[in-house]
Design a protein around this motif. Structure first.
Motif, PDB file in Angstrom:
ATOM      1  N   LYS A 166       0.811  -1.219   0.000  1.00  0.00           N
ATOM      2  CA  LYS A 166       0.000   0.000   0.000  1.00  0.00           C
ATOM      3  C   LYS A 166       0.845   1.270   0.000  1.00  0.00           C
ATOM      4  O   LYS A 166       0.512   2.251  -0.675  1.00  0.00           O
ATOM      5  CB  LYS A 166      -0.932  -0.006   1.212  1.00  0.00           C
ATOM      6  N   GLU A 167       1.931   1.264   0.755  1.00  0.00           N
ATOM      7  CA  GLU A 167       2.723   2.482   0.926  1.00  0.00           C
ATOM      8  C   GLU A 167       3.870   2.617  -0.073  1.00  0.00           C
ATOM      9  O   GLU A 167       4.315   3.725  -0.366  1.00  0.00           O
ATOM     10  CB  GLU A 167       3.286   2.536   2.350  1.00  0.00           C
ATOM     11  N   HIS A 168       4.354   1.489  -0.602  1.00  0.00           N
ATOM     12  CA  HIS A 168       5.538   1.556  -1.458  1.00  0.00           C
ATOM     13  C   HIS A 168       5.377   0.831  -2.794  1.00  0.00           C
ATOM     14  O   HIS A 168       6.303   0.852  -3.610  1.00  0.00           O
ATOM     15  CB  HIS A 168       6.751   0.983  -0.715  1.00  0.00           C
ATOM     16  N   GLY A 169       4.242   0.181  -3.001  1.00  0.00           N
ATOM     17  CA  GLY A 169       4.030  -0.533  -4.255  1.00  0.00           C
ATOM     18  C   GLY A 169       4.969  -1.712  -4.442  1.00  0.00           C
ATOM     19  O   GLY A 169       5.339  -2.060  -5.568  1.00  0.00           O
ATOM     20  N   MET A 170       5.347  -2.355  -3.343  1.00  0.00           N
ATOM     21  CA  MET A 170       6.262  -3.497  -3.391  1.00  0.00           C
ATOM     22  C   MET A 170       5.551  -4.753  -2.908  1.00  0.00           C
ATOM     23  O   MET A 170       4.712  -4.687  -2.005  1.00  0.00           O
ATOM     24  CB  MET A 170       7.489  -3.243  -2.503  1.00  0.00           C
ATOM     25  N   LEU A 171       5.906  -5.881  -3.495  1.00  0.00           N
ATOM     26  CA  LEU A 171       5.279  -7.142  -3.121  1.00  0.00           C
ATOM     27  C   LEU A 171       6.307  -8.122  -2.561  1.00  0.00           C
ATOM     28  O   LEU A 171       7.358  -8.337  -3.164  1.00  0.00           O
ATOM     29  CB  LEU A 171       4.589  -7.786  -4.325  1.00  0.00           C
ATOM     30  N   ILE A 172       5.996  -8.683  -1.410  1.00  0.00           N
ATOM     31  CA  ILE A 172       6.751  -9.800  -0.863  1.00  0.00           C
ATOM     32  C   ILE A 172       5.759 -10.936  -0.625  1.00  0.00           C
ATOM     33  O   ILE A 172       4.551 -10.737  -0.681  1.00  0.00           O
ATOM     34  CB  ILE A 172       7.479  -9.440   0.449  1.00  0.00           C
ATOM     35  N   ARG A 173       6.262 -12.121  -0.368  1.00  0.00           N
ATOM     36  CA  ARG A 173       5.400 -13.289  -0.179  1.00  0.00           C
ATOM     37  C   ARG A 173       5.190 -13.552   1.302  1.00  0.00           C
ATOM     38  O   ARG A 173       6.151 -13.773   2.043  1.00  0.00           O
ATOM     39  CB  ARG A 173       6.047 -14.510  -0.839  1.00  0.00           C
ATOM     40  N   ASN A 174       3.937 -13.482   1.736  1.00  0.00           N
ATOM     41  CA  ASN A 174       3.588 -13.929   3.080  1.00  0.00           C
ATOM     42  C   ASN A 174       3.640 -15.453   3.057  1.00  0.00           C
ATOM     43  O   ASN A 174       2.848 -16.102   2.378  1.00  0.00           O
ATOM     44  CB  ASN A 174       2.190 -13.434   3.445  1.00  0.00           C
ATOM     45  N   ALA A 175       4.585 -16.033   3.788  1.00  0.00           N
ATOM     46  CA  ALA A 175       4.818 -17.478   3.718  1.00  0.00           C
ATOM     47  C   ALA A 175       4.065 -18.263   4.785  1.00  0.00           C
ATOM     48  O   ALA A 175       4.355 -19.437   5.016  1.00  0.00           O
ATOM     49  CB  ALA A 175       6.315 -17.765   3.828  1.00  0.00           C
ATOM     50  N   SER A 176       3.078 -17.644   5.409  1.00  0.00           N
ATOM     51  CA  SER A 176       2.381 -18.301   6.517  1.00  0.00           C
ATOM     52  C   SER A 176       1.535 -19.488   6.072  1.00  0.00           C
ATOM     53  O   SER A 176       1.177 -20.332   6.898  1.00  0.00           O
ATOM     54  CB  SER A 176       1.490 -17.297   7.252  1.00  0.00           C
ATOM     55  N   ASN A 177       1.204 -19.568   4.762  1.00  0.00           N
ATOM     56  CA  ASN A 177       0.366 -20.681   4.313  1.00  0.00           C
ATOM     57  C   ASN A 177       1.179 -21.910   3.920  1.00  0.00           C
ATOM     58  O   ASN A 177       0.616 -22.914   3.488  1.00  0.00           O
ATOM     59  CB  ASN A 177      -0.534 -20.255   3.150  1.00  0.00           C
ATOM     60  N   PHE A 178       2.499 -21.855   4.066  1.00  0.00           N
ATOM     61  CA  PHE A 178       3.309 -23.058   3.900  1.00  0.00           C
ATOM     62  C   PHE A 178       3.206 -23.887   5.177  1.00  0.00           C
ATOM     63  O   PHE A 178       3.289 -23.341   6.285  1.00  0.00           O
ATOM     64  CB  PHE A 178       4.775 -22.707   3.635  1.00  0.00           C
ATOM     65  N   GLU A 179       3.041 -25.186   5.017  1.00  0.00           N
ATOM     66  CA  GLU A 179       2.866 -26.056   6.177  1.00  0.00           C
ATOM     67  C   GLU A 179       4.066 -25.943   7.121  1.00  0.00           C
ATOM     68  O   GLU A 179       5.219 -26.017   6.700  1.00  0.00           O
ATOM     69  CB  GLU A 179       2.700 -27.511   5.728  1.00  0.00           C
ATOM     70  N   GLY A 180       3.773 -25.734   8.393  1.00  0.00           N
ATOM     71  CA  GLY A 180       4.819 -25.635   9.404  1.00  0.00           C
ATOM     72  C   GLY A 180       5.283 -24.216   9.685  1.00  0.00           C
ATOM     73  O   GLY A 180       6.037 -23.989  10.633  1.00  0.00           O
ATOM     74  N   LEU A 181       4.835 -23.248   8.867  1.00  0.00           N
ATOM     75  CA  LEU A 181       5.223 -21.855   9.074  1.00  0.00           C
ATOM     76  C   LEU A 181       4.037 -21.060   9.613  1.00  0.00           C
ATOM     77  O   LEU A 181       2.885 -21.445   9.443  1.00  0.00           O
ATOM     78  CB  LEU A 181       5.722 -21.232   7.766  1.00  0.00           C
ATOM     79  N   ASP A 182       4.338 -19.926  10.248  1.00  0.00           N
ATOM     80  CA  ASP A 182       3.270 -19.086  10.790  1.00  0.00           C
ATOM     81  C   ASP A 182       3.360 -17.683  10.199  1.00  0.00           C
ATOM     82  O   ASP A 182       4.100 -17.442   9.236  1.00  0.00           O
ATOM     83  CB  ASP A 182       3.329 -19.052  12.326  1.00  0.00           C
ATOM     84  N   ASP A 183       2.616 -16.746  10.781  1.00  0.00           N
ATOM     85  CA  ASP A 183       2.506 -15.402  10.214  1.00  0.00           C
ATOM     86  C   ASP A 183       3.691 -14.507  10.561  1.00  0.00           C
ATOM     87  O   ASP A 183       3.576 -13.288  10.570  1.00  0.00           O
ATOM     88  CB  ASP A 183       1.204 -14.737  10.686  1.00  0.00           C
ATOM     89  N   SER A 184       4.835 -15.127  10.818  1.00  0.00           N
ATOM     90  CA  SER A 184       6.053 -14.340  11.004  1.00  0.00           C
ATOM     91  C   SER A 184       7.046 -14.588   9.871  1.00  0.00           C
ATOM     92  O   SER A 184       8.124 -13.996   9.849  1.00  0.00           O
ATOM     93  CB  SER A 184       6.713 -14.679  12.346  1.00  0.00           C
ATOM     94  N   PHE A 185       6.669 -15.448   8.913  1.00  0.00           N
ATOM     95  CA  PHE A 185       7.586 -15.825   7.837  1.00  0.00           C
ATOM     96  C   PHE A 185       7.245 -15.112   6.528  1.00  0.00           C
ATOM     97  O   PHE A 185       6.077 -14.997   6.149  1.00  0.00           O
ATOM     98  CB  PHE A 185       7.545 -17.336   7.597  1.00  0.00           C
ATOM     99  N   ILE A 186       8.301 -14.660   5.843  1.00  0.00           N
ATOM    100  CA  ILE A 186       8.152 -14.050   4.524  1.00  0.00           C
ATOM    101  C   ILE A 186       9.153 -14.680   3.567  1.00  0.00           C
ATOM    102  O   ILE A 186      10.178 -15.221   3.987  1.00  0.00           O
ATOM    103  CB  ILE A 186       8.379 -12.520   4.554  1.00  0.00           C
ATOM    104  N   ARG A 187       8.827 -14.624   2.282  1.00  0.00           N
ATOM    105  CA  ARG A 187       9.774 -15.026   1.242  1.00  0.00           C
ATOM    106  C   ARG A 187       9.990 -13.829   0.334  1.00  0.00           C
ATOM    107  O   ARG A 187       9.032 -13.178  -0.085  1.00  0.00           O
ATOM    108  CB  ARG A 187       9.236 -16.206   0.429  1.00  0.00           C
ATOM    109  N   ILE A 188      11.253 -13.538   0.045  1.00  0.00           N
ATOM    110  CA  ILE A 188      11.605 -12.391  -0.787  1.00  0.00           C
ATOM    111  C   ILE A 188      12.501 -12.854  -1.924  1.00  0.00           C
ATOM    112  O   ILE A 188      13.462 -13.593  -1.699  1.00  0.00           O
ATOM    113  CB  ILE A 188      12.339 -11.303   0.025  1.00  0.00           C
TER     114      ILE A 188
END
Length: 210
Positions: A166-188
């Motif tokens: 929203k603020e910078h027009g940049m996309l990263i991957r929220n990795a929380s939907n990978f099995e074993g990961l939670d809402d603190s993980f990202i993939r860049i």
């Protein structure tokens, strides 16, 4: 049947080729389906199409979507022994790939100027990992590809993703939907040096506000 993602998604790690081939040979009663969608983004040795065809129990999955940045076409292919390919053809849905995707695939595979400078991407990935670690707010996993898995020490991946979009027009991957990961993980995925610097600067702004 055993499914493997190699390089792994989201960690970016590659299985040792010698160990993998030994495992395949040892367990000839198991069909190894190996997803090599990110094979063009690593310098680690992987099974080739000809090597896979020598095994009666290996199916390799390949993606043109990743290599040529054509996510909308969802185009890929498999390589395997002739016996396995015959069995796959018997189960394949009719018109599994549309005509537009087929023509686009033939065009892209015949292009000689669409080169990937993977060494530069990997160098940038290492630099990006260092920059993230230097913020003191990320744990970063080692990777063999141009993308990396990181864990936020504070806050949520979903909030960071929304802020960057929203603020910078940049996309990263929220990795929380990978099995074993939670809402603190990202993939860049690493980009150009300028883009990576801008991303880290935007992340710094987010961390300062939170």
């Amino acid at each position: 049947m055993l499914w493997l993602c190699n390089p792994n998604n989201p960690t970016g790690k590659v299985f040792d080729k010698a160990e993998l081939t030994a495992l395949i040979s040892k367990h000839s009663d198991i069909c190894f389906v190996i997803d090599q969608s990110y094979e063009d983004f690593t310098l680690k040795p992987l099974l080739s199409a000809s090597e896979a065809a020598e095994f009666p129990n290996v199916i390799l999955l390949h993606s043109l979507t990743k290599r040529f940045s054509i996510p909308g076409l969802r185009l890929g292919y498999v390589t395997a022994s002739s016996a396995l390919l015959q069995r796959i053809r018997m189960k394949r849905m009719p018109w599994s790939v549309n005509a537009l995707a087929i023509e686009a695939g033939k065009y892209l595979l015949n292009k000689t100027d669409n080169l990937l400078y993977i060494e530069e991407y990997l160098q940038e990935t290492d630099r990006l990992a260092t920059l993230l670690q230097e913020t003191g707010c990320f744990d970063v996993w080692p990777t063999d590809t141009h993308y990396l898995l990181a864990k936020l020490r504070i806050g949520k991946a979903s909030a960071l993703k929304d802020y960057l979009a929203k603020e910078h027009g940049m996309l990263i991957r929220n990795a929380s939907n990978f099995e074993g990961l939670d809402d603190s993980f990202i993939r860049i995925a690493a980009q150009t040096p300028e883009q990576n610097n801008a991303l880290v600067s935007a992340i710094d702004c987010y961390l300062t506000k939170n």
